[in-house]
Every structure is written in C-alpha cells, then in structure tokens.
Design a protein around this motif. Structure first.
Motif, mmCIF file in Angstrom:
data_model
loop_
_atom_site.group_PDB
_atom_site.id
_atom_site.type_symbol
_atom_site.label_atom_id
_atom_site.label_comp_id
_atom_site.label_asym_id
_atom_site.label_seq_id
_atom_site.Cartn_x
_atom_site.Cartn_y
_atom_site.Cartn_z
ATOM 1 N N VAL A 260 0.853 -1.184 0.000
ATOM 2 C CA VAL A 260 0.000 0.000 0.000
ATOM 3 C C VAL A 260 0.893 1.238 0.000
ATOM 4 O O VAL A 260 1.852 1.329 0.739
ATOM 5 N N SER A 331 0.617 5.702 7.698
ATOM 6 C CA SER A 331 1.093 4.329 7.623
ATOM 7 C C SER A 331 0.523 3.491 8.771
ATOM 8 O O SER A 331 0.127 2.330 8.575
ATOM 9 N N GLN A 334 -3.065 2.713 8.001
ATOM 10 C CA GLN A 334 -3.155 1.677 6.960
ATOM 11 C C GLN A 334 -2.855 0.299 7.529
ATOM 12 O O GLN A 334 -3.457 -0.694 7.140
ATOM 13 N N ASN A 337 -5.758 -1.312 8.734
ATOM 14 C CA ASN A 337 -6.746 -1.503 7.668
ATOM 15 C C ASN A 337 -7.777 -0.388 7.586
ATOM 16 O O ASN A 337 -8.927 -0.617 7.225
ATOM 17 N N ASN A 339 -8.883 2.590 5.564
ATOM 18 C CA ASN A 339 -8.654 3.070 4.199
ATOM 19 C C ASN A 339 -8.951 4.557 4.076
ATOM 20 O O ASN A 339 -9.433 5.181 5.003
#
Lengths: 360, 77
Positions: A260, A331, A334, A337, A339
């Motif tokens: 990602v 970070s 992310q 999880n 988004n």
C-alpha cells in the motif's frame, strides 16, 4: 508545386522554417472544440509528427463546432476519426491516435515523446494533470480554455516561465464551474481560441514573434475585446508539483503492486474533496493551530489508542508541523486496515498561510 | 479614486455586468474585494484571480491602478 510554398516564400519561415515544422512532434490532448481547429492547422502546416489523445466518441451535438467530424464519424473514437480526416488533409505527416484517457499513469511518459503539449480538454482535473505532467516532463504547454463567449490562451512552462498553477494554484471545487455541455458555447469560439493555440505552437517551433509565455490572453467574442494579463511565476507552486512527482509514478504502479502506498496531496486538493476529516497529529502544546476548519486532534503518540475517533466513512487528511509525522500516522492507520487516508504535504503553518490567502 | 472593474466569465452572473466604475478610497485590493462582496454576495464564493493594471497580483497588494480585472478559470474546450 510544393505543398508548403506559401509558407516557404515567407522570409520569416523559408525552407529552414518548414524543415523545423516537419521535424516537430506535437501532442494534442483532446480532439473536441479546441482540438479540431488546433489539429487541422497543425496538420495542414506540416507538423511532422502529431499525437492525438482522446477517449471520447463523436456525438451529434459535437458537430456544431468540432469541424473535423461529419455525420459519417458519429459514434467513432475522436482521436481515430480525427486522424482519418487529417491523414487525408496531409498524407506526408505521421499521425498517431491514442483512443484512451490521459491519466497519471500514462501522461509523463507520453509527454516525453513530444516537443510541445497542447491542452484542448474540457475539465479542470485533466487540465491540472496536463500542467503538472508538463512540469515533470519539462515540456512547454499551449493552453486554451473557453466559457460561453469568452476564451483564455497562454503558453505555460516555456523556458522557465510560469505554469497554470502560477495563475490558478488550486483546482476549483468539482461542479463549481460548468462546462460547455452544461451551459452551451458559441460554436465559432473554440475555432478562434484553438486557432490562436495553433498559432502559438507554430511560433514556438519556428522561433518567431512573441510567444504568450507569462501572459494570459482573454478574448471576448461578443465585444471583440482582448486583454492580455501578465502572470508572475510562482516557484513555490512549481516546486510543489516537483515535490509530489512521485505521485504520478505511484499511481502507475498501483495496478501491479501489492504494497500500500501513502498518497501525498496538497491542502488545496484535500479541501476540494467532499466528506473529509482533517486530523492534526501534533502534540497538544504545538502551535499554530489551524482555525476555521473542523479539526480532529489526535497526537501521533496516542493514535493507535484513538482509532475510534477516526471516521471510517470520510476521507482522512492527516497533517502535522512538517509532513513527516503525518506520513507515519497514515502508515499506522493503513496497518490497521483503515482506508482512505492521505498525507497532506503542507505543515500546519503552510496550511494556515494557504487559508489566509483564500478570498473568503 | 475611480477604479474600473472588469468581470470575466461566470463572475458576470454574480455582478450582472462586464464592467463598472466605482469610487473607492481603500488601500488594499482585498478591501476593494470586501466592498464588492457586500455589493455582490454571490461573488464571494467564486474562484478568481485579480489583475491590477493588467498584472495578476495577490489580494494583499496596495491599490495603485485604475483598472482591476477579476478573472475566473475556464474549463471548457
């Protein structure tokens, strides 16, 4: 007789000028109202290599102004239909049609294959993409845009001149400026403005006359008034584009990369999105505070214990003092999880500065 | 002083005119804009840049010219 004899007998052009035109490579983005006259004159002038990129198809409402097309072209891709017509106009030049959408993925590499980029598009998103890709690929941009009975022409990014962002740093909010299909346009107007753009392209290649670099020409078809405004270059705006140029490449890789990526965006882009949550990840004592905008305060040190303060349905824009901690914070989110998180490249002082420079 | 103000593009929908002359005694371009915003409230929400005597300037510039142009971006093509 030579096809270009009327050019060649001009002292300012001659055979050497015509050779410059034959050796030139010009990419026209958009084969619509502006693109048609631009392409028509560039092909007739003998530009040796012309690229046309347009994903759209010819529609009956286009024929009122998009003069390269006829009823036989209805339903055909515009880049391909334009190529067909232009190749008939001049079979001595090389024309390449790209029946696809210009994107962050293809723009920079495509622009690198041409000497001059011409903007004949009809929306701000693509115009800013073209401007930024021209800065990154270091290509001059011949700009034209229209509104009802008025048009604007300029040449950006030419010999270290200003860019479109030096004139209008921030894209307007989506939907705030209507386009031709919503409000109409006088059919001949894109013909006039597009022809002015073609003129700038020829001047750039031939090295004659005064190029509209650092100037914005405004034309009114009803009054026939033109006004030329001087634009000041903003190194800051150009540097911002260069600083975020990895965005282009990152977007290029998102299709085949598993990891990602962190998306960096400017505060102006962030505020142009709807349904956003702005999160300040600095410690409580840090100043200056961003005022007049709803801000969620979550210091980086407490982020992982404060995930309930993050709105899952909004686009989260994180900022700090300089852009380093906010990147780390994106970070972390992310990793959990969460988004739709982006890093705002400006720090709080620059964000405040930006807000103070807005009209309201 | 008397200042001629030119409006371009969709700004004319807020002002209902392309050009007007007004008497104004303020110091900064931003003060002139505040004055215009109170006259034309819809103008405040429009995106535009300001040119003074044909030079694009930031809004905190001193008023020194007799012609101000308000210029919005156009997208059409």
């Amino acid at each position: 007789m030579n096809r270009y004899s009327r050019h060649i007998i001009l002292n300012e052009i001659g055979q050497s000028g015509q050779d410059k035109l034959s050796n030139a490579k010009v990419l026209v983005v958009g084969a619509g109202g502006l693109g048609c006259p631009i392409l028509q004159y560039l092909a007739a002038a003998g530009i040796g290599s012309i690229g046309i990129i347009d994903f759209d198809v010819v529609d009956i409402t286009n024929l009122q102004r998009q003069v390269l097309f006829g009823t036989a072209s209805l339903g055909q891709n515009k880049a391909e239909a334009a190529k067909k017509r232009l190749q008939d106009l001049n079979d001595a030049i090389n024309i390449k049609a790209y029946p696809e959408q210009l994107s962050y993925k293809n723009a920079v590499n495509l622009f690198k294959q041409y000497d001059i980029i011409v903007d004949g598009t009809d929306n701000f998103e693509t115009r800013y993409l073209i401007n930024d890709a021209c800065i990154i690929a270091n290509k001059p941009l011949v700009f034209g845009a229209i509104y009802k009975f008025e048009g604007q022409v300029s040449v950006f990014n030419h010999q270290n001149g200003p860019s479109y962002r030096c004139l209008f740093p921030n894209p307007p909010q989506k939907g705030s400026v209507p386009n031709c299909s919503e409000i109409g346009v006088l059919g001949v107007l894109p013909g006039i403005i597009g022809t002015m753009q073609a003129n700038e392209v020829l001047k750039l290649i031939l090295g004659i006359g005064d190029v509209l670099s650092g100037k914005l020409l405004c034309y009114n078809a009803l009054t026939l008034q033109t006004i030329t405004l001087n634009i000041t270059k903003s190194n800051n705006e150009i540097q911002k584009v260069l600083k975020t140029q990895h965005l282009f490449h990152k977007k290029q890789m998102t299709n085949n990369a598993c990891e990602v990526d962190i998306i960096d965006i400017s505060i102006s882009e962030m505020l142009s999105k709807s349904n956003i949550q702005l999160i300040d990840v600095r410690e409580p004592h840090e100043t200056p505070k961003v005022e007049n905008l709803p801000i969620t305060y979550i210091p980086l040190s407490e982020l992982e214990n404060s995930l309930d303060k993050i709105d899952p349905n909004k686009v989260k824009g994180l900022f700090c003092q300089s852009g380093i901690r906010s990147k780390r914070a994106v970070s972390i989110l992310q990793d959990h999880n969460i988004n739709n998180c982006v890093n705002i490249i400006e720090g709080a002082p620059e964000i405040i500065n930006y807000l103070n420079n807005q009209h309201s | 002083m008397t200042i001629t103000i030119k409006y371009f593009g969709l700004l004319t929908e807020a002002t209902q005119c392309h050009e007007e002359s007004i008497n104004f005694s303020g110091v900064l371009v931003s003060e002139l804009l505040e004055n215009l915003f109170s006259k034309y409230p819809a103008l405040k929400h429009k995106n535009f840049q300001v040119a003074q005597n044909q030079v694009l300037v930031p809004v905190n510039t001193k008023l020194s010219g007799n012609e101000i142009a308000l210029l919005p971006p156009y997208a059409g093509g």
